[in-house]
Motif scaffolding. Structure first.
Motif, PDB file in Angstrom:
ATOM      1  N   TYR A 408       0.811  -1.220   0.000  1.00  7.67           N
ATOM      2  CA  TYR A 408       0.000   0.000   0.000  1.00  7.67           C
ATOM      3  C   TYR A 408       0.837   1.260   0.000  1.00  7.67           C
ATOM      4  O   TYR A 408       1.983   1.279   0.417  1.00  7.67           O
ATOM      5  N   ASP A 409       0.235   2.300  -0.472  1.00  9.27           N
ATOM      6  CA  ASP A 409       0.589   3.700  -0.263  1.00  9.27           C
ATOM      7  C   ASP A 409       1.748   4.249  -1.081  1.00  9.27           C
ATOM      8  O   ASP A 409       1.789   5.446  -1.313  1.00  9.27           O
ATOM      9  N   PHE A 410       2.710   3.425  -1.523  1.00  9.62           N
ATOM     10  CA  PHE A 410       3.699   3.957  -2.461  1.00  9.62           C
ATOM     11  C   PHE A 410       2.993   4.062  -3.812  1.00  9.62           C
ATOM     12  O   PHE A 410       2.425   3.079  -4.300  1.00  9.62           O
ATOM     13  N   ALA A 429      -4.482 -11.426  -2.979  1.00 13.06           N
ATOM     14  CA  ALA A 429      -5.333 -11.911  -1.884  1.00 13.06           C
ATOM     15  C   ALA A 429      -5.448 -10.852  -0.786  1.00 13.06           C
ATOM     16  O   ALA A 429      -6.373 -10.896   0.024  1.00 13.06           O
ATOM     17  N   GLY A 430      -4.486  -9.914  -0.733  1.00  8.62           N
ATOM     18  CA  GLY A 430      -4.606  -8.786   0.189  1.00  8.62           C
ATOM     19  C   GLY A 430      -4.526  -9.147   1.665  1.00  8.62           C
ATOM     20  O   GLY A 430      -5.056  -8.423   2.497  1.00  8.62           O
ATOM     21  N   GLY A 431      -3.871 -10.239   1.995  1.00  5.63           N
ATOM     22  CA  GLY A 431      -3.688 -10.569   3.418  1.00  5.63           C
ATOM     23  C   GLY A 431      -2.640  -9.641   4.006  1.00  5.63           C
ATOM     24  O   GLY A 431      -1.440  -9.808   3.772  1.00  5.63           O
ATOM     25  N   GLY A 456       1.917   1.116   4.556  1.00  3.08           N
ATOM     26  CA  GLY A 456       1.033   1.992   5.309  1.00  3.08           C
ATOM     27  C   GLY A 456       1.245   1.718   6.787  1.00  3.08           C
ATOM     28  O   GLY A 456       1.784   0.657   7.155  1.00  3.08           O
ATOM     29  N   ASP A 457       0.812   2.632   7.634  1.00  2.00           N
ATOM     30  CA  ASP A 457       0.974   2.369   9.072  1.00  2.00           C
ATOM     31  C   ASP A 457       0.155   1.143   9.476  1.00  2.00           C
ATOM     32  O   ASP A 457       0.588   0.342  10.313  1.00  2.00           O
ATOM     33  N   GLY A 458      -1.002   0.965   8.827  1.00  2.00           N
ATOM     34  CA  GLY A 458      -1.791  -0.237   9.101  1.00  2.00           C
ATOM     35  C   GLY A 458      -1.025  -1.492   8.706  1.00  2.00           C
ATOM     36  O   GLY A 458      -0.882  -2.428   9.499  1.00  2.00           O
ATOM     37  N   ALA A 459      -0.505  -1.499   7.496  1.00  2.00           N
ATOM     38  CA  ALA A 459       0.235  -2.669   7.003  1.00  2.00           C
ATOM     39  C   ALA A 459       1.444  -2.961   7.888  1.00  2.00           C
ATOM     40  O   ALA A 459       1.798  -4.120   8.133  1.00  2.00           O
ATOM     41  N   ASN A 490      -7.009   4.025   5.584  1.00  2.00           N
ATOM     42  CA  ASN A 490      -7.721   4.788   4.565  1.00  2.00           C
ATOM     43  C   ASN A 490      -8.488   3.893   3.595  1.00  2.00           C
ATOM     44  O   ASN A 490      -9.538   4.267   3.085  1.00  2.00           O
ATOM     45  N   ALA A 491      -7.942   2.704   3.327  1.00  2.00           N
ATOM     46  CA  ALA A 491      -8.634   1.806   2.389  1.00  2.00           C
ATOM     47  C   ALA A 491     -10.044   1.509   2.891  1.00  2.00           C
ATOM     48  O   ALA A 491     -10.995   1.414   2.111  1.00  2.00           O
ATOM     49  N   VAL A 492     -10.168   1.375   4.207  1.00  2.00           N
ATOM     50  CA  VAL A 492     -11.482   1.064   4.772  1.00  2.00           C
ATOM     51  C   VAL A 492     -12.389   2.301   4.662  1.00  2.00           C
ATOM     52  O   VAL A 492     -13.558   2.218   4.273  1.00  2.00           O
TER      53      VAL A 492
HETATM   54  C1  LIG Z   1      -5.443  -9.537   7.368  1.00  2.00           C
HETATM   55  C2  LIG Z   1      -6.246  -8.378   6.879  1.00  2.00           C
HETATM   56  N1  LIG Z   1      -7.079  -7.739   7.709  1.00  2.00           N
HETATM   57  C3  LIG Z   1      -7.801  -6.678   7.275  1.00  2.00           C
HETATM   58  C4  LIG Z   1      -7.721  -6.265   5.973  1.00  2.00           C
HETATM   59  C5  LIG Z   1      -8.593  -5.114   5.475  1.00  2.00           C
HETATM   60  N2  LIG Z   1      -7.809  -3.950   5.069  1.00  2.00           N
HETATM   61  C6  LIG Z   1      -7.485  -3.708   3.790  1.00  2.00           C
HETATM   62  S1  LIG Z   1      -6.587  -2.331   3.591  1.00  2.00           S
HETATM   63  C7  LIG Z   1      -6.616  -2.007   5.235  1.00  2.00           C
HETATM   64  C8  LIG Z   1      -5.983  -0.779   5.800  1.00  2.00           C
HETATM   65  C9  LIG Z   1      -4.527  -0.649   5.468  1.00  2.00           C
HETATM   66  O1  LIG Z   1      -4.068   0.455   6.192  1.00  2.00           O
HETATM   67  P1  LIG Z   1      -2.723   1.177   5.823  1.00  2.00           P
HETATM   68  O2  LIG Z   1      -1.665   0.178   5.572  1.00  2.00           O
HETATM   69  O3  LIG Z   1      -2.455   2.175   6.881  1.00  2.00           O
HETATM   70  O4  LIG Z   1      -2.983   1.895   4.448  1.00  2.00           O
HETATM   71  P2  LIG Z   1      -4.092   3.012   4.104  1.00  2.00           P
HETATM   72  O5  LIG Z   1      -5.356   2.260   3.859  1.00  2.00           O
HETATM   73  O6  LIG Z   1      -4.201   3.970   5.251  1.00  2.00           O
HETATM   74  O7  LIG Z   1      -3.599   3.662   2.858  1.00  2.00           O
HETATM   75  C10 LIG Z   1      -7.315  -2.988   5.921  1.00  2.00           C
HETATM   76  C11 LIG Z   1      -7.505  -3.000   7.387  1.00  2.00           C
HETATM   77  C12 LIG Z   1      -6.843  -6.988   5.126  1.00  2.00           C
HETATM   78  N3  LIG Z   1      -6.677  -6.679   3.828  1.00  2.00           N
HETATM   79  N4  LIG Z   1      -6.102  -8.013   5.600  1.00  2.00           N
END
Ligand SMILES: Cc1ncc(C[n+]2csc(CCOP(=O)(O)OP(=O)(O)O)c2C)c(N)n1
Length: 569
Positions: A408-410, A429-431, A456-459, A490-492
């Protein structure tokens, strides 16, 4: 040739065989099931015998992603071993990633001791009752090509060679092997096996001439053909085949949700990362290794457009539903299919229309690149930073030795990646949690390369960062991690905005379950494992911070992390 090895147990014979078959690493997250394996490692280590290097990886998501990263760079499966059913469960998201990315991997797990007493290795811990399942393989069966339990030494060679042959044969994907403790602990004196392996390894397949000729006729007759691709670059050699085809007929190539470097970004026929404008007028779409080339509910191709699908498996047979049409489908190694298609179509094409198309797409290419640069410049002083600007600063530092791993994000459109194997994005698959481990695996596979991991900070949090930074330090894997920190998922949030663009969440601005505020000081997590880490808030400082971090990674050979504070959208 038959080979004899001195071993004391089946576990040792297993290590001997893995090493003989070219497995360099065992990414492991151990438990009581590992006792015979660890004993075997100790003996082999003490006696200097061949074995895959044992890598302690303190979270399964990192272990599996490291094997993924290693294989995506080298094409070679490595071994992963996790602890019985619970380790398998933790690894499962990574296995789904590997499966949908067609990545070869020998994924294995201990299997709880079968016997309650009476054998070497019988149950002797409380968990040995609760950690058995009726059928351990069902945990992963839907996402592996093959699974099996090793039942005795006598079939060790057949089982391992079959596992490796199946994982490496196209369409590639992980296999799963369970290893009961009694079997691993079985005593023996010597182990004899064939070296090299005698298991069949089918070579690449190519489509038949008639199907290629049919596709070539359609292609040559089209006035506005386009290519849409996503994962062709999984085979780096296939990129040259696509370049040859695109040049022969002047077909623009659109990357769509691309996971690999499929076509050099500086090539005049690279048509960007949004296939929508191409689909508007295309009368032929050549879909190349793309599981989802467009969104049928948003913008399908024109109804009269011809579709050709090129892929190892153009049906994506393991996907329950995929309804993208195909007037012709070329199954087999895309590097061979595309080369054959170029040879068959080039003589049929009309030279004047090819020349006109080339002029048109070249000028579109230049216009688009200039527009992106202008956009980045316009955002250059935004604070918090815009992700496009962050991507531009990283992109400007990419050299011939750089590999970008992007979860993500780049924004790849802000860089100019040109070499096959230089860019890898999150699996279809987006895991989440793939990026950190995949970057470490890539660095292990290519120590001479500069690996930049953008997350991303989430990733980053999903990637089990304490485990990842531990591994980076323990095994000297100096990766630069860049956290695009927008303090949210942000994706959510975007999904809510698209789903109900005038709904309650958008109108009220109340969006629970999307915020990651207050954000941790991510730089401290990296520093805890001896890395160089900085928090960057000033856009004017970003380039200098990146250069400092790259110096640490390249010269000091230490991991580094930049916590880059980005805009909340
Ligand atoms: C294991 C898993 N849980 C939940 C998700 C749902 N999901 C997809 S993108 C995302 C957010 C990613 O956040 P971040 O990396 O900060 O990037 P941003 O969306 O803020 O650009 C989530 C929770 C997923 N893809 N995989």
């Amino acid at each position: 040739m038959r080979k004899q090895a001195s071993v004391e147990s089946t576990a040792e014979a297993y290590l001997e065989l893995l090493a003989a078959r070219g497995i360099e690493y065992l990414f492991a997250n151990a438990g009581t099931d590992f006792a015979p394996i660890i004993e075997a490692y100790a003996r082999r280590g003490a006696q200097g015998q061949a074995r895959p290097r044992p890598m302690t990886v303190p979270h399964e998501v990192v272990a599996v992603s490291m094997a993924h990263g290693f294989a995506m760079v080298t094409g070679k499966a490595q071994a992963v071993m996790v602890h019985v059913i619970v380790g398998t469960a933790n690894a499962l998201g990574g296995i789904m990633n590997a499966a949908r990315s067609n990545v070869p991997m020998l994924f294995s797990a201990g299997r709880n001791p079968i016997t309650e007493s009476g054998a070497v290795g019988s149950r002797d811990r409380p968990i040995h009752w609760a950690q058995e399942s009726f059928d351990q393989g069902t945990l992963v069966r839907e996402f592996v090509k093959w699974d099996y339990e090793l039942r005795s030494l006598s079939h060790l060679e057949t089982v391992v060679d079959r596992a490796l042959a199946i994982t490496h044969t196209e369409p590639q994907g992980p296999v799963y092997l369970t290893l009961p403790r009694e079997v691993l602990a079985e005593r023996l004196d010597a182990f004899e096996y064939s070296d090299p392996a005698r298991a069949p390894r089918p070579g690449p397949l190519r489509p038949d001439g008639e199907t290629v000729a049919e596709a070539a006729r359609l292609l040559a007759a089209a006035r506005n053909p386009i290519v849409i691709t996503k994962a062709l670059g999984r085979d780096p050699e296939a990129v040259a085949s696509l370049v040859a085809l695109a040049e022969a007929l002047a077909i623009p190539v659109f990357d769509h949700s691309h996971t690999h470097l499929n076509f050099p970004q500086d090539h005049p026929l690279h048509a960007g990362f949004d296939s929508a404008p191409g689909l508007d007028e295309a009368d032929l779409v050549l879909v190349v290794e793309s599981d989802a080339p467009w969104y049928p509910s948003i913008q399908p191709p024109r109804s009269e457009a011809k579709i050709i699908q090129v892929a190892v498996d153009p049906l994506f047979s393991r996907y329950p539903i995929r309804g993208f049409q195909g007037d012709v489908a070329l199954a087999g190694a895309p590097r061979l299919s595309l080369r054959a298609l170029a040879e068959a179509a080039a003589p049929l094409a009309d030279a004047a229309s090819v020349a006109a198309r080339r002029r048109r797409w070249e000028s579109e290419h230049n216009r688009r690149r200039e527009a992106r640069a202008t956009r980045a410049r316009a955002l250059a002083s935004d604070r918090p930073m815009d992700m496009a600007w962050v991507s531009r600063c990283i992109g400007d530092l990419v050299d011939r030795q750089t590999v970008i791993v992007n979860e993500y994000d780049f924004d790849a459109s802000q860089a100019t990646m040109t070499r096959p194997g230089s860019y890898f994005a999150a699996p279809p698959a987006g895991g989440l949690g793939w990026g950190l481990g995949a970057a470490l695996g890539a660095k292990l596979a290519a120590p001479g390369k500069t690996v930049i991991c953008c997350v991303g900070d989430g990733a980053y949090i999903f990637g089990a960062p304490t485990a990842a930074h531990f591994v980076a330090r323990a095994y000297d894997l100096p990766v630069l991690f860049v956290v695009f920190n927008n303090r949210m998922w942000n994706a959510v949030k975007r999904a809510v905005q698209t789903h109900a663009s005038e709904g309650w969440a958008v109108k009220t601005g109340i969006m629970p379950l999307t915020e990651l505020d207050p954000a941790p000081d991510y730089e401290l997590i990296c520093r805890a494992s001896g890395g160089h880490a900085e928090r960057v808030e000033d856009p004017a400082e970003l380039s200098a911070a990146l250069k400092r971090a790259l110096r640490v990674v390249r010269d000091e050979k230490r991991q580094a992390l930049l916590n880059v504070i980005c805009k909340k959208p």
